[in-house]
Design an enzyme around this catalytic site. Structure first.
Site, PDB file in Angstrom:
ATOM      1  N   ASP A   1      -4.208  -4.810   6.211  1.00  0.00           N
ATOM      2  CA  ASP A   1      -4.632  -5.689   5.117  1.00  0.00           C
ATOM      3  C   ASP A   1      -3.483  -6.634   4.770  1.00  0.00           C
ATOM      4  OD1 ASP A   1      -6.245  -6.737   3.104  1.00  0.00           O
ATOM      5  OD2 ASP A   1      -5.522  -5.284   1.611  1.00  0.00           O
TER       6      ASP A   1
ATOM      7  N   MET B   1      -0.041   1.165   4.984  1.00  0.00           N
ATOM      8  CA  MET B   1      -0.832   1.500   6.162  1.00  0.00           C
ATOM      9  C   MET B   1      -1.819   0.389   6.488  1.00  0.00           C
ATOM     10  SD  MET B   1      -1.737   5.506   5.410  1.00  0.00           S
ATOM     11  CE  MET B   1      -2.878   5.565   6.798  1.00  0.00           C
TER      12      MET B   1
ATOM     13  N   SER C   1       0.847  -1.186   0.000  1.00  0.00           N
ATOM     14  CA  SER C   1       0.000   0.000   0.000  1.00  0.00           C
ATOM     15  C   SER C   1       0.883   1.235   0.000  1.00  0.00           C
ATOM     16  CB  SER C   1      -0.962  -0.026   1.194  1.00  0.00           C
ATOM     17  OG  SER C   1      -1.862   1.062   1.137  1.00  0.00           O
ATOM     18  N   THR C   2       0.837   2.056   1.057  1.00  0.00           N
ATOM     19  CA  THR C   2       1.618   3.290   1.099  1.00  0.00           C
ATOM     20  C   THR C   2       3.108   2.994   0.950  1.00  0.00           C
ATOM     21  OG1 THR C   2      -0.033   4.162   2.632  1.00  0.00           O
ATOM     22  CG2 THR C   2       2.027   5.390   2.415  1.00  0.00           C
TER      23      THR C   2
ATOM     24  N   HIS D   1      -2.772  -1.136  -3.167  1.00  0.00           N
ATOM     25  CA  HIS D   1      -3.921  -0.266  -2.941  1.00  0.00           C
ATOM     26  C   HIS D   1      -3.815   0.969  -3.826  1.00  0.00           C
ATOM     27  CE1 HIS D   1      -4.314  -2.044   1.395  1.00  0.00           C
ATOM     28  NE2 HIS D   1      -4.808  -2.846   0.468  1.00  0.00           N
TER      29      HIS D   1
END
Length: 391
Positions: free
Chosen positions: A323, A320, A200-201, A227
């Site tokens: 997940d 972040m 993600s991030t 993401h």
């Protein structure tokens, strides 16, 4: 208090961002700038802990501003403010490559100014907290220097595709469990037939570095959930396809998995797999978000576990939230191995930290070691042995 500088040539958008951050706990807007050139002077003057940056601006655009900023301030987080379009996605990915830390998307199809403010706040506030914390300007960004972040990211991953509010982050905070002293490593299993990666991030940069170091003749397919909202995933796949040795595509319905090919989950669709005779095919699902994410790493990991079991190898990279933790447990229960990126090399140690904290990681590695371990692992039981390429 986290000091934020807002950079945008539009008075309306500057006010929107300022209003979105006003009253947010622990955040103070210390100034604004109308373009990247003016921002450079204000950065030295105001010493912000985080910067929001528009892309298209006169005199000096956001990409040039990020490049200039990185010459003097290597660590201050820069969050790009992007449009949900092909042009916006392309420019955002270029900004990330230039040194931007993350991005949010401008609200679209919202009915009022109040809804726009709420949409921006929901995206921006968790990212500012996760990326900036309470660091002074010039201190190492969490995960990129010797300084350690006090804890994992406070919010779950992104939720691309939410109607009218693309890229919105879930408002409920999520803390990863504390990491054990050592990874819970087991003896290596047999042959690996698929690699699954979640991020993600910070993921675009991390994925690029990992895939660039893999050989063209990698003997297994790779499935990826990053993401990102729609359009962004397609542009990201095309960028990776041009810049890495492997073939990279945005996953479509019914694609047959092939060795040496990377399949990126499309924005707003979960990526799952299905079997047809001896072939493994991609399938896209519009099922509800999980962990406030669609695509969700957990969904993909469960699907991989159900078809490949112990023949799967998974990696959870920077991001972040949490997940991937639930899916990692399903993979481990099926006999698969799970690798997590370490805290020191992660932009945000939320997702990998959640996996490590739950005792689900066989190995915890810095980013620059992950590709070589993947190559070694997929070569077990195969000859000849491929070697990772370097760039």
């Amino acid at each position: 208090m986290i000091r934020v500088l807002v950079v945008d040539d539009s008075v309306v958008v500057r006010r929107l961002i300022v209003d979105s951050l006003t009253g947010a706990p622990g955040i103070e807007v210390v100034g604004t700038a109308a373009n990247g050139l003016l921002a450079q002077a204000k950065i030295d003057q105001l010493k912000p802990d985080a910067i929001t940056m528009d892309i298209e601006m006169p005199q000096m655009d956001g990409i040039a501003a990020v490049r200039e900023l990185r010459k003097r301030h290597k660590r201050v987080p820069v969050i790009m403010f992007s449009t949900l379009s092909a042009a916006g996605a392309t420019a955002t990915l270029e900004a990330l490559a230039a040194g931007a830390t993350d991005y949010v998307t401008k609200p679209s199809n919202v009915g009022s100014v109040a809804e726009s403010i709420a949409a921006v706040r929901e995206q921006l506030v968790p990212k500012i907290h996760a990326l900036a914390g309470r660091r002074p300007l010039g201190a190492p960004r969490p995960g990129l220097g010797p300084a350690k972040r006090p804890g994992p990211a406070p919010g779950p991953g992104s939720r691309p595709g939410l109607p009218g509010r693309p890229g919105v982050l879930a408002g409920r905070a999520a803390q990863a469990p504390a990491a054990p002293a050592r990874p819970v490593r087991r003896a290596p299993h047999g042959r690996v037939d698929i690699v699954a990666i979640g991020s993600s991030t910070g993921g675009p940069d991390a994925l690029t570095k990992v895939l660039q170091a893999l050989p063209t003749d990698l003997p297994v397919p790779i499935v990826v959930t990053q993401h990102m909202p729609p359009v962004f995933t397609r542009m990201f796949a095309e960028r990776l396809d041009r810049s890495t040795p492997l073939r990279v595509v945005e996953a479509g319905e019914g694609m047959e998995l092939a060795p040496g090919t990377v399949y990126i989950a499309p924005g707003d669709k979960h990526l799952v797999l299905q079997r047809r005779n001896t072939a493994t095919l991609t399938q896209l699902s519009g099922a509800p978000p999980e962990n406030s994410c669609r695509p969700a790493v957990d969904v993909m990991f469960r699907s991989v576990a159900s078809l490949f079991g112990a023949a799967a190898y998974a990696a959870v990279l920077t991001g972040m939230g949490y997940d991937g933790r639930g899916g990692a447990k399903v993979l481990r229960d099926a006999g698969a191995e799970v690798l997590a990126q370490d805290e020191a090399s992660s932009v945000v140690w939320g997702m990998p930290g959640a996996v490590v904290g739950a005792g689900l990681a066989d190995e915890v590695l810095p980013l620059d070691k992950i590709a070589s371990v993947l190559v070694q692992r997929v070569q077990v039981g195969r000859v000849p042995r491929a070697t990772a390429v370097t760039r």
